[in-house]
Design an enzyme around this catalytic site. Structure first.
Site, PDB file in Angstrom:
ATOM      1  N   GLN A 149       0.851  -1.192   0.000  1.00  0.00           N
ATOM      2  CA  GLN A 149       0.000   0.000   0.000  1.00  0.00           C
ATOM      3  C   GLN A 149       0.888   1.244   0.000  1.00  0.00           C
ATOM      4  O   GLN A 149       1.636   1.476   0.940  1.00  0.00           O
ATOM      5  CB  GLN A 149      -0.878  -0.047   1.246  1.00  0.00           C
ATOM      6  CG  GLN A 149      -1.717   1.166   1.506  1.00  0.00           C
ATOM      7  CD  GLN A 149      -2.498   1.005   2.798  1.00  0.00           C
ATOM      8  OE1 GLN A 149      -3.287   0.087   2.950  1.00  0.00           O
ATOM      9  NE2 GLN A 149      -2.259   1.884   3.754  1.00  0.00           N
ATOM     10  N   SER A 152       1.664   6.846   2.318  1.00  0.00           N
ATOM     11  CA  SER A 152       2.422   7.855   3.062  1.00  0.00           C
ATOM     12  C   SER A 152       3.575   8.427   2.251  1.00  0.00           C
ATOM     13  O   SER A 152       4.178   7.732   1.422  1.00  0.00           O
ATOM     14  CB  SER A 152       2.968   7.257   4.359  1.00  0.00           C
ATOM     15  OG  SER A 152       1.922   6.831   5.201  1.00  0.00           O
ATOM     16  N   SER A 184       5.077  -1.079   4.061  1.00  0.00           N
ATOM     17  CA  SER A 184       5.297  -2.443   4.545  1.00  0.00           C
ATOM     18  C   SER A 184       5.256  -3.426   3.384  1.00  0.00           C
ATOM     19  O   SER A 184       4.361  -3.377   2.544  1.00  0.00           O
ATOM     20  CB  SER A 184       4.226  -2.823   5.577  1.00  0.00           C
ATOM     21  OG  SER A 184       4.232  -1.940   6.668  1.00  0.00           O
ATOM     22  N   GLU A 267      -8.362  -1.610   6.705  1.00  0.00           N
ATOM     23  CA  GLU A 267      -7.178  -1.825   7.532  1.00  0.00           C
ATOM     24  C   GLU A 267      -7.536  -1.782   9.014  1.00  0.00           C
ATOM     25  O   GLU A 267      -7.120  -2.645   9.796  1.00  0.00           O
ATOM     26  CB  GLU A 267      -6.130  -0.772   7.210  1.00  0.00           C
ATOM     27  CG  GLU A 267      -4.851  -0.900   8.027  1.00  0.00           C
ATOM     28  CD  GLU A 267      -3.821   0.155   7.654  1.00  0.00           C
ATOM     29  OE1 GLU A 267      -2.631  -0.096   7.884  1.00  0.00           O
ATOM     30  OE2 GLU A 267      -4.198   1.222   7.143  1.00  0.00           O
ATOM     31  N   GLU A 390      -3.535   9.714  17.579  1.00  0.00           N
ATOM     32  CA  GLU A 390      -4.311  10.956  17.555  1.00  0.00           C
ATOM     33  C   GLU A 390      -5.451  10.871  16.547  1.00  0.00           C
ATOM     34  O   GLU A 390      -6.583  11.320  16.811  1.00  0.00           O
ATOM     35  CB  GLU A 390      -3.394  12.139  17.230  1.00  0.00           C
ATOM     36  CG  GLU A 390      -2.367  12.472  18.308  1.00  0.00           C
ATOM     37  CD  GLU A 390      -1.188  11.510  18.333  1.00  0.00           C
ATOM     38  OE1 GLU A 390      -0.436  11.536  19.321  1.00  0.00           O
ATOM     39  OE2 GLU A 390      -1.021  10.744  17.370  1.00  0.00           O
TER      40      GLU A 390
END
Length: 408
Positions: A149, A152, A184, A267, A390
């Protein structure tokens, strides 16, 4: 009745389904209880994150792929998937029940294929064109094709709407340039689910588009990131003039944000119910405390807190499974499961560090001591991957509790 007037075939009973599943599992392995780890014997590895450091031909990767193919052939590899794509077409609670059964056997690490099966496969089924879906979904379900995936980026952080990797239309292709990070499994993946900025001047959240990219393309460079543990489960990925055919687009141009949300919900569902997460063996942890703990009130308190937190994770997973069984979807409440998991790992790490003291930072060669240091080194990553703590708390506050949003 079907449209042709023919009665639909009856759904297999859960008892019959699990009976077949148990026969499959017993033909492949022994129950964990039959080969419980004995203190001081064998490996004392307690690694929580698979690194697949040797790439696609690593024994653990090959074993996971072979087991997934065997499960799929037997009707347990994609329990809820549509039969026309290779799935069994059964209700969600059948899948949950089999996973609970499967967890009791010593089998290849399921986390190796978590991104492929629990994130990319659902996204492909929902967003790919019929042609791409029909070609790719069965291969993902069998793990013939393994995926990563690519979301980021170095300068975007948790702000996925701020990504800069670009995709420019060129005839029937899109030309992609940019960089992704914290990916990953990129070092053993065949394809990647990537989101790019396709309209540099377009409005935020409506200027992104998702694609399937070939990770073997010569313009794709994967560089492993060496972690504190010495492992390399994450990677940075550089894309230089990579051409992606428009047929490999997911959704319409500008729908990338919706694809991101869809994938992240899959996810968090997987993490929140424990379907893709390795955990600390509670028996080994309690044995560690028994052998090295000092019996003080502080040790007892830390042990109770770690044990209670771990049980909360289990109970929440069972609750989600019960809701799914009844036809309800926990939705954003899956974020609670991830918060609980991170808390349990933090408390476990605190207990380990207190009990072992200097032995967790200096390897004396004693079995079952320094090996536990990897838990302390790995646990911070769980508070980042799949959405930071968060972000998870904001989701719970705003979408579960109905609290007002923070001011921008």
């Amino acid at each position: 009745m079907s449209a042709t007037g023919t009665a639909a075939p009856p759904v297999e009973t859960l008892d019959s389904f699990l009976e077949r599943g148990l026969a499959l599992l017993e033909s492949r392995s022994r129950r964990r209880s039959e080969q419980a780890r004995t203190w001081g014997e064998g490996s004392d590895d307690v690694n929580l994150i698979d690194d697949g450091a040797d790439g696609p031909d690593a024994p653990d990767v090959l074993a996971a792929r072979a087991w997934q193919a065997r499960k799929l052939d037997a009707g347990f590899g994609w329990v809820t998937g549509p039969p026309e794509l290779g799935g069994a077409g059964l209700p969600t609670h059948y899948e949950t029940a089999f996973k609970n059964l499967e967890a009791g056997f010593d089998l290849p690490d399921p986390s190796i294929l978590a991104v492929t099966l629990h994130m990319v496969l659902p996204t492909v089924v929902r967003w790919a064109s019929a042609q791409l879906r029909d070609a790719l979904a069965p291969r993902l379900a069998r793990a013939e094709t393994v995926s990563c995936q690519l979301f980021s980026e170095p300068e975007a952080g948790s702000d996925l709407a701020g990504i800069r990797t670009s995709a420019v239309r060129d005839g029937g292709d899109w030309v992609v340039n940019g960089q992704k990070i914290w990916t990953s499994g990129a070092h053993f993946s065949d394809i990647g689910l990537i989101v790019c900025r396709t309209d540099p001047d377009g409005p935020r959240y409506r200027n992104l588009t998702a694609f399937i990219v070939d990770m073997h393309d010569p313009g794709v460079e994967v560089r492993p990131i060496r972690q504190l543990t010495g492992h390399s489960s994450f990677n940075e990925v550089f894309l230089t003039d990579v051409r992606i055919p428009d047929t490999h687009r997911l959704g319409e141009p500008g729908q990338g944000w919706a694809v991101i949300i869809s994938t992240l919900m899959s996810e968090r569902s997987s993490i929140g119910t424990g379907n893709s997460t390795k955990t600390v063996d509670p028996g080994m942890l309690l044995e560690l405390v028994r052998r090295h703990g000092d019996g003080s009130a502080l040790t007892r308190d830390l042990t109770a807190r770690a044990y209670t937190a771990s049980r909360l994770v289990e109970r929440f997973g069972e609750r989600c499974a019960e809701e799914l069984r009844s036809g309800s979807d926990p939705g954003p409440r899956f974020s609670i499961g991830k918060i609980l998991l991170v808390d349990a790992l933090r408390r476990t790490s605190e207990l380990i560090e207190h009990v072992l003291g200097p032995r967790i930072v200096a390897d004396t060669g004693e079995w079952g001591t320094f090996a536990w240091s990897i838990v302390s080194l790995e646990q911070p990553s769980f508070g980042i991957g799949g959405g930071t703590d968060e972000i998870q708390r904001n989701i719970v506050a705003e979408r579960v509790l109905g609290l007002p949003k923070d001011r921008s």
